[in-house]
Design a protein around this motif. Structure first.
Motif: not given
Ligand code: ATP
Ligand code: MG
Length: 444
Positions: A146-148, A122-126, A99-102, A317-319
């Motif tokens: 910031v998504e981690m 997007g999902n650039l969380n690294n 659920g981080k990105t959402t 494609n998320r939910s």
């Protein structure tokens, strides 16, 4: 060295890391990957319009055009922290198993209604995505979200040392990436590194009062702004429906003022407000409630929060709830792990208006030694209920003891799927990213 690089950076058009996509007048960072060495592309990056290149291999040095450092990635991370400190922008860190990105997108949608926001793309969380996100902060930015992400212990602590978050939220802690973490305790400890950082620096934690696992990590920490369905929270939120998620929220802390964010008195009321989202599933209620809490914390008006929730359309494609002939498809093929798979099955069970429920499930990756056991647990859970159809795809599901058809490969199932005909059914399609199950209903 960093100060000199910083001067070049603020006079540039930003940062580029891929020569297929060079922003003119940007600084090229020659990152290394498993199968490529960015140094070998430095000259090409300059030819394509980059004004400067940061490299770590002297063989590619060009006088006045390249900066030779010990390690390009470390330099990118240092520059990001330097920039973040210079601008003193508020940073929100988001981590969790699912659920981080959402949640990040929802918070962004809400806060953007009244504030200037940048967020992880997007999902650039690294360890590359986090510095790149920080480097998108502009002087006029109010808040960076910031998504981690992590799949090994220590990673969240490291990302915190780069981003230096002022606020943080853990979306959920579940069984994801067990291979890298070793155990569920390893997952809890790593996600908890965000709260450890915030506690050490006396920062504010936004918390879901209804999640016992994350609540346990708060111990006696007081600097918490909470949301939940029960009493004694800062923001109370109720789930009115899950298909789509409708949330009713009210504020129980009108007196609190957040430094720098004066209460937006107009339209700010403790009368409950309802927002209807484009998301489905009870787990998305939590994600939405978190975005309400952030909206409340930063003193946005009720209308703005409602608009932020209602205008967010999920991607990738998320939910997604789709119509497919006479069938309804719950496409959740973006990723899967034991926790999100269980949440998706529970959600399906709660959708009472559909008598025919079909599950098309693909393998859950990155479970290491737990793979067999976790796939079997999903099968055992399925066996407790009646379904119109269950199809299991992938090497791991193939090895389970299941009273359902099992297919080792996607291709094998696709041939069968073409001949199946579903009518008036609710079909859950869920599997790990590598399974790419969305291919089943693409172009149809
Ligand atoms: P990744 O690790 O790929 O970055 P993520 O944490 O960003 O994942 P999302 O992309 O937002 O997560 O959601 C992925 C899937 O996780 C959703 O499609 C859904 O099945 C499930 N999910 C989302 N939110 C939650 C939640 N709060 N609790 C449990 N499962 C959730
Ligand atoms: Mg994500």
């Amino acid at each position: 060295m960093i100060e000199e690089l910083y001067q070049r950076y603020i006079n540039s058009a930003g940062v580029s890391t891929d020569t297929r996509n060079i922003t003119p007048n940007s600084i090229y960072f020659a990152l290394k990957g498993a199968s490529f060495n960015g140094n070998t592309f430095a000259q090409e990056a300059l030819a394509k319009g980059a004004c400067y290149a940061v490299i770590d291999d002297p063989a590619y040095h060009i006088a006045d055009k390249t900066l030779l450092v010990d390690d390009v990635l470390t330099t990118l991370q240092q520059l990001a922290t330097y920039h973040r400190r210079k601008l003193k922008t508020l940073v929100i860190g988001i981590t969790g198993s699912n659920g981080k990105t959402t949640t990040k997108e929802l918070i962004k949608s809400v806060l953007s209604q009244q504030l200037n926001i940048v967020a992880t793309q997007g999902n650039l969380n690294n360890n590359i995505g986090v510095p790149l996100t920080l480097l998108t902060i502009k002087p006029e930015t109010d808040i960076a979200i910031v998504e981690m992400g992590a799949n090994h212990p220590g990673e969240i602590a490291f990302l915190c040392s780069i981003a230096e978050p002022d606020y943080g939220y853990i979306t959920s802690i579940g069984k994801a990436h067990l291979e890298g973490f070793g155990s569920f305790e390893g997952v809890i400890k790593t996600k908890g590194e965000l709260y450890d950082y915030l506690k050490t620096h006396h920062k504010t934690i936004i918390a879901n009062a209804d999640n016992p696992i994350t609540e346990a990590l708060l111990e006696n920490y007081n600097n918490v702004y909470s949301f939940g369905v029960g009493e004694g929270v800062n923001v109370s939120a109720q789930c009115l429906s899950t298909q789509p998620v409708k949330i009713q929220f009210a504020d129980s802390s009108l007196q609190t003022t957040t430094e720098g964010f004066p209460a937006n008195i107009e339209g700010f009321t403790d009368t409950p407000t309802v927002a209807t989202s484009h998301l489905v599933g009870s787990y998305n209620f939590t994600n939405i409630a978190a975005s309400v809490a952030f909206g409340r914390y930063f003193k946005l008006s009720t209308k703005a929060i409602q608009k932020g929730i209602e205008s967010y359309i999920p991607q990738n494609n998320r939910s997604q709830l789709l119509q497919w002939g006479s069938n309804t498809v719950l496409l959740d093929a973006y990723n899967a792990n034991p926790s999100s798979m269980t949440a998706a099955i529970d959600n399906l069970l709660s959708m009472n208006s559909f008598p025919n429920k079909v599950l098309i499930l693909g393998d859950m990756f990155e479970l290491g030694d737990y793979a067999t056991q976790e796939h079997q647990s999903i099968v055992d859970k399925l066996k407790e209920h009646q379904w119109a159809g269950v199809y299991l795809i992938g090497k791991n599901f193939k090895q389970t003891k299941a009273p359902y058809p099992q297919y080792e490969t996607f291709e094998e199932f696709r041939e069968v799927f073409k001949k199946l005909s579903f009518q008036d059914s609710l079909i859950l399609i869920k599997g790990s990213r590598g399974m790419a199950l969305e291919r089943l209903i693409a172009n149809s």
